[in-house]
Design a protein around this motif. Structure first.
Motif, short mmCIF file in Angstrom:
data_model
loop_
_atom_site.label_atom_id
_atom_site.label_comp_id
_atom_site.label_asym_id
_atom_site.label_seq_id
_atom_site.Cartn_x
_atom_site.Cartn_y
_atom_site.Cartn_z
N HIS A 1 0.01 1.84 3.58
CA HIS A 1 0.28 2.19 2.19
C HIS A 1 1.78 2.16 1.92
CE1 HIS A 1 1.68 6.18 3.44
NE2 HIS A 1 0.61 6.26 4.22
N GLY A 2 2.12 2.32 0.64
CA GLY A 2 3.52 2.28 0.25
C GLY A 2 4.08 3.68 0.04
N THR A 3 5.10 3.76 -0.81
CA THR A 3 5.82 5.01 -1.00
C THR A 3 5.02 6.04 -1.80
OG1 THR A 3 6.82 3.92 -2.90
CG2 THR A 3 8.12 3.98 -0.88
N ALA A 4 3.99 5.60 -2.49
CA ALA A 4 3.10 6.51 -3.25
C ALA A 4 3.92 7.52 -4.06
CB ALA A 4 2.13 7.22 -2.31
N TYR A 5 4.84 7.02 -4.87
CA TYR A 5 5.72 7.93 -5.64
C TYR A 5 4.92 8.89 -6.52
CZ TYR A 5 9.76 4.96 -4.51
OH TYR A 5 10.75 4.27 -3.86
N ASP A 6 3.74 8.43 -6.95
CA ASP A 6 2.97 9.28 -7.87
C ASP A 6 2.53 10.60 -7.25
OD1 ASP A 6 1.40 7.63 -6.24
OD2 ASP A 6 -0.33 7.70 -7.59
N ILE A 7 2.49 10.66 -5.91
CA ILE A 7 2.08 11.92 -5.28
C ILE A 7 3.17 12.48 -4.36
CG2 ILE A 7 -0.42 11.50 -5.40
CD1 ILE A 7 -0.22 10.68 -2.38
N PRO B 1 7.01 3.83 4.82
CA PRO B 1 7.21 2.86 3.74
C PRO B 1 8.58 2.91 3.05
CG PRO B 1 5.42 4.40 3.23
CD PRO B 1 5.87 4.71 4.60
N ILE B 2 9.08 1.73 2.80
CA ILE B 2 10.31 1.56 2.02
C ILE B 2 9.90 1.12 0.61
CG2 ILE B 2 11.85 0.96 3.92
CD1 ILE B 2 11.33 -2.04 3.14
N ASN B 3 10.86 1.19 -0.29
CA ASN B 3 10.68 0.56 -1.59
C ASN B 3 11.37 -0.80 -1.48
OD1 ASN B 3 11.71 -0.36 -4.21
ND2 ASN B 3 10.86 1.54 -5.00
N ALA C 1 -0.32 14.01 0.32
CA ALA C 1 -0.43 12.68 0.95
C ALA C 1 -1.27 12.76 2.22
CB ALA C 1 0.95 12.13 1.26
N ASP C 2 -2.07 11.75 2.42
CA ASP C 2 -2.96 11.69 3.58
C ASP C 2 -2.21 11.00 4.73
OD1 ASP C 2 -4.87 10.77 5.44
OD2 ASP C 2 -6.43 10.78 3.91
N GLU C 3 -2.14 11.64 5.86
CA GLU C 3 -1.35 11.12 6.98
C GLU C 3 -2.16 10.27 7.96
OE1 GLU C 3 -2.49 14.11 6.69
OE2 GLU C 3 -2.88 15.09 8.60
N1 LIG Z 1 5.27 -0.95 4.57
C1 LIG Z 1 5.93 -0.72 3.46
O1 LIG Z 1 7.11 -0.42 3.51
C2 LIG Z 1 5.23 -0.80 2.14
C3 LIG Z 1 3.88 -1.12 2.05
C4 LIG Z 1 3.28 -1.18 0.80
C5 LIG Z 1 4.03 -0.92 -0.34
N2 LIG Z 1 5.35 -0.61 -0.22
C6 LIG Z 1 6.18 -0.26 -1.39
O2 LIG Z 1 5.73 0.99 -1.91
C7 LIG Z 1 5.97 1.04 -3.30
C8 LIG Z 1 4.72 1.49 -4.02
O3 LIG Z 1 3.69 0.53 -3.81
P1 LIG Z 1 2.23 0.61 -4.43
O4 LIG Z 1 2.21 1.56 -5.56
O5 LIG Z 1 1.79 -0.76 -4.64
O6 LIG Z 1 1.32 1.14 -3.27
P2 LIG Z 1 1.17 2.59 -2.65
O7 LIG Z 1 0.42 2.40 -1.39
O8 LIG Z 1 2.46 3.29 -2.57
O9 LIG Z 1 0.25 3.40 -3.69
C9 LIG Z 1 -1.03 2.95 -4.10
C10 LIG Z 1 -1.95 4.14 -4.40
O10 LIG Z 1 -2.35 4.72 -3.18
C11 LIG Z 1 -2.03 6.08 -3.13
N3 LIG Z 1 -1.57 6.40 -1.79
C12 LIG Z 1 -0.74 5.66 -1.03
N4 LIG Z 1 -0.52 6.25 0.13
C13 LIG Z 1 -1.21 7.41 0.12
C14 LIG Z 1 -1.37 8.47 1.05
N5 LIG Z 1 -0.77 8.48 2.25
N6 LIG Z 1 -2.16 9.51 0.71
C15 LIG Z 1 -2.76 9.53 -0.48
N7 LIG Z 1 -2.65 8.55 -1.41
C16 LIG Z 1 -1.88 7.50 -1.11
C17 LIG Z 1 -0.91 6.27 -4.15
O11 LIG Z 1 -0.87 7.59 -4.59
C18 LIG Z 1 -1.28 5.25 -5.19
O12 LIG Z 1 -2.22 5.80 -6.06
C19 LIG Z 1 6.45 -0.36 -3.69
O13 LIG Z 1 7.83 -0.33 -3.83
C20 LIG Z 1 6.06 -1.23 -2.52
O14 LIG Z 1 6.93 -2.29 -2.33
C21 LIG Z 1 5.97 -0.54 0.99
#
Ligand SMILES: NC(=O)c1ccc[n+]([C@@H]2O[C@H](COP(=O)([O-])OP(=O)(O)OC[C@H]3O[C@@H](n4cnc5c(N)ncnc54)[C@H](O)[C@@H]3O)[C@@H](O)[C@H]2O)c1
Ligand SMILES: N[C@H](C(=O)O)[C@H](O)COP(=O)(O)O
Length: 594
Positions: free
Chosen positions: A550-556, A373-375, A562-564
């Protein structure tokens, strides 16, 4: 004990198991890795190993990643007691088989919690005979790659776990900094007894929506037949490129976890387009020091036995010149890794990795690309002014249109309008756009997923699919006439269905794929149902591209939790699609010659 699918009765499944990279190989690898993981944490005397793990020669650093104290890392390697997997239910207990557990009953405090509301606990989901295992058995018998079983007890729930525990009457509070962005300010709501749930939505009038009865296709036999993949295709060695994504997100972590100890090398040769320095920092963080990465300059140098890394952006800033006699400063890292932070450097680096990988994809040097994932914000520049990978890749390959196609075994969802503001969705809903997306979806289901006559459900745009014009006219004016037209041509296209009831009744199980009108209409149910194993696939390109859902999941990011699974599935899916597509195109070409 971990349950394995009971697939010993089927000849095809046996052969899929026994081929290189088959299920039995993967189980062996998994057990070996599990044992290695256990041993890695302790030395011979049984003491925790700490930092003196084997040196690798891959410019290992022992300093913690900025903002991530080592104590945190240690703590996340094991599963906290309160997140332990729930005990399996008794074998005879049928309450969770495709039904919401505890219907109409308040939950007892002693009872094991569900993984997600409305879904059985994960250990029961994996039992033979349930929907996902049936899909896995079906896939292996069709020649697709069987997905590995996960070691549930070793991983916390996604997003720190609490997010998926909503059905519980008791909730263990996490410290604020560990909570997902979606958790904050949530009240603790005790679960109300649920009314008895109907398996199927009972339509008020069968002809309310033209083209099909509500939520049902005419053909009640379920999903369409899949073409098996030949043994030769399964054996072909594929090179799969993996772009690093935003290095401050979970991308590097899920890539390394997916590839650790070269687990996937039996089915493909992975080449990471990233940075050796960044990956080594995360390797350190994840305690994967006794696993070497293979640094290469070009994809041609890739080792089929190792995980290869092409460094795509400069890792250091050269030291400034100094006067004679003075000691020069050591070169400074150009890329300051700050998990969880949005930085311009991470955006530039993500773009550098992506362009390098796409160049190789276009040149046919890799068989598929998996993007971490990118931002979407920090990657923007003059060279990248797209809402996401999907649109960037469509442009790079010069195709007029693309289909964002979220895929899993149990549900596949494509969208008519993708990364579009909600205010502009209506402009994108017209006959030409829907026809084009349906064509791309149908073609992809045939060539990429081996489905001979795909059966597709189309959702309405308005609440209750317009309620005969009371709540909007797009169904009457655009969607229904188009579906009727396509049905007359022999295509198995049904709808338009009201989206809420369609997903609520799990009617998607009767279709090979679903076409949603806009992003959240399709992606909310998809991620609710299949977030863990779901894959984002870009259909309509001449090359294969997948990514985790999923996205970048910055919170974790940087916490090691992170789950792979989705990344693993994205790699498998890229391999499966690359193989199927090649075979399909060869068959088509041969048919034309005759
Ligand atoms: N394909 C891509 O490049 C892609 C896809 C989706 C979102 N994004 C980008 O990511 C950024 C964050 O997006 P968001 O917050 O809407 O979605 P996100 O998927 O990053 O996070 C949503 C929730 O899911 C959890 N989560 C995500 N992946 C996880 C993992 N592998 N293991 C455990 N928990 C996980 C996060 O901790 C968060 O609570 C944004 O900038 C968005 O544009 C990129
Ligand atoms: N819409 C997808 C999702 O929410 O998972 C994701 O943003 C797609 O982004 P790309 O175009 O970068 O794959």
């Amino acid at each position: 004990m971990e349950q394995q699918p009971n697939n010993t009765n089927n000849q095809n499944e046996r052969s899929a198991e026994n081929r290189p990279g088959g299920q039995s190989d993967r189980n062996r690898n998994r057990n070996r890795n599990r044992n290695r993981n256990r041993g890695r944490d302790r030395d011979r005397t049984g003491q925790p190993r700490g930092e003196q793990g084997a040196a690798t020669g891959d410019e290992l650093t022992s300093e913690p990643i900025v903002g991530v104290p080592n104590a945190d890392v240690e703590a996340t390697n094991g599963l906290p007691k309160d997140k332990a997997a729930p005990a399996p239910r008794p074998a005879g207990d049928q309450t969770n088989r495709g039904e919401r557990p505890n219907q109409g009953q308040p939950r007892s405090n002693n009872e094991p919690r569900e993984g997600r509301e409305g879904r059985p606990p994960r250990d029961q989901q994996r039992q033979p005979g349930n929907e996902r295992n049936r899909d896995n058995q079906e896939r292996t018998s069709n020649g697709g790659s069987p997905r590995p079983e996960r070691v549930r007890s070793e991983r916390p729930e996604r997003g720190g776990g609490e997010r998926f525990d909503r059905g519980g009457t008791e909730r263990t509070e996490r410290p604020e900094r560990e909570r997902s962005v979606y958790d904050r300010n949530e009240d603790v709501v005790p679960e109300r007894p649920r009314p008895e749930r109907q398996e199927r939505y009972e339509p008020m009038a069968i002809d309310r929506y033209a083209g099909a009865s509500v939520f049902e296709s005419d053909d009640q036999s379920g999903r369409s037949e899949r073409t098996p993949l030949s043994e030769a295709s399964q054996q072909e060695r594929l090179i799969i490129g993996i772009s690093l994504g935003d290095f401050n997100g979970v991308g590097p972590e899920v890539i390394l976890k997916a590839l650790q100890y070269n687990q996937l090398q039996k089915i493909c040769t992975p080449v990471i387009y990233g940075s050796m320095r960044v990956l080594n920092r995360y390797r350190n963080l994840l305690n994967l020091k006794d696993w070497n990465l293979n640094g290469i300059q070009t994809v041609e140098q890739a080792s089929h036995k190792m995980t290869n890394v092409i460094t795509c952006f400069s890792d250091t800033i050269p030291s400034p010149p100094v006067a004679e006699g003075e000691t020069p400063l050591p070169p400074q890292p150009a890329t300051d890794i700050q998990p969880g932070k949005v930085t311009p450097e991470a955006g530039l680096a993500a773009f550098a990795c992506l362009t390098r990988a796409v160049d190789d994809l276009k040149a046919g040097k890799i068989h598929g690309l998996v993007t971490a994932p990118i931002n979407k914000h920090n990657i923007q520049s003059e060279a990248f002014s797209f809402p996401g990978h999907t649109e960037y890749l469509a442009n790079a390959f010069g195709v007029p249109d693309d289909l964002m196609f979220m895929v899993s075994d149990i549900l596949k969802v494509g969208v008519v309008t993708g990364h579009v503001p909600i205010g502009k969705v209506r402009q994108g809903i017209h006959k030409g756009a829907i026809t084009q997306k349906l064509d791309m979806m149908t073609k992809s289901l045939k060539q990429d997923f081996g489905i001979r006559r795909p059966k597709i459900a189309v959702l309405g745009l308005n609440p209750h699919a317009g309620e005969r014009g009371l709540l909007g006219n797009e169904e009457n004016d655009i969607i229904t006439p188009l579906i009727n037209e396509l049905r007359q041509k022999g295509q198995l296209i049904y709808g338009p269905f009201p989206a809420d009831g369609f997903f609520g009744t799990r009617s998607y199980r009767k279709y090979d794929a679903v076409l949603a009108m806009y992003h959240d209409q399709g992606l909310i149910p998809f991620k609710s149902i299949a977030f863990e194993e779901g894959v984002n696939f870009t259909a309509g390109l001449p090359a294969v591209r997948t990514s985790p859902d999923h996205g970048t999941a910055y919170d974790i990011a940087g916490k090691g939790v992170a789950d792979e699974t989705s990344m693993v599935q994205a790699i498998y899916t890229a391999c499966d699609i690359a193989r199927r597509r090649k075979e399909y195109q060869e068959l088509e070409a041969n048919a034309l010659k005759k």
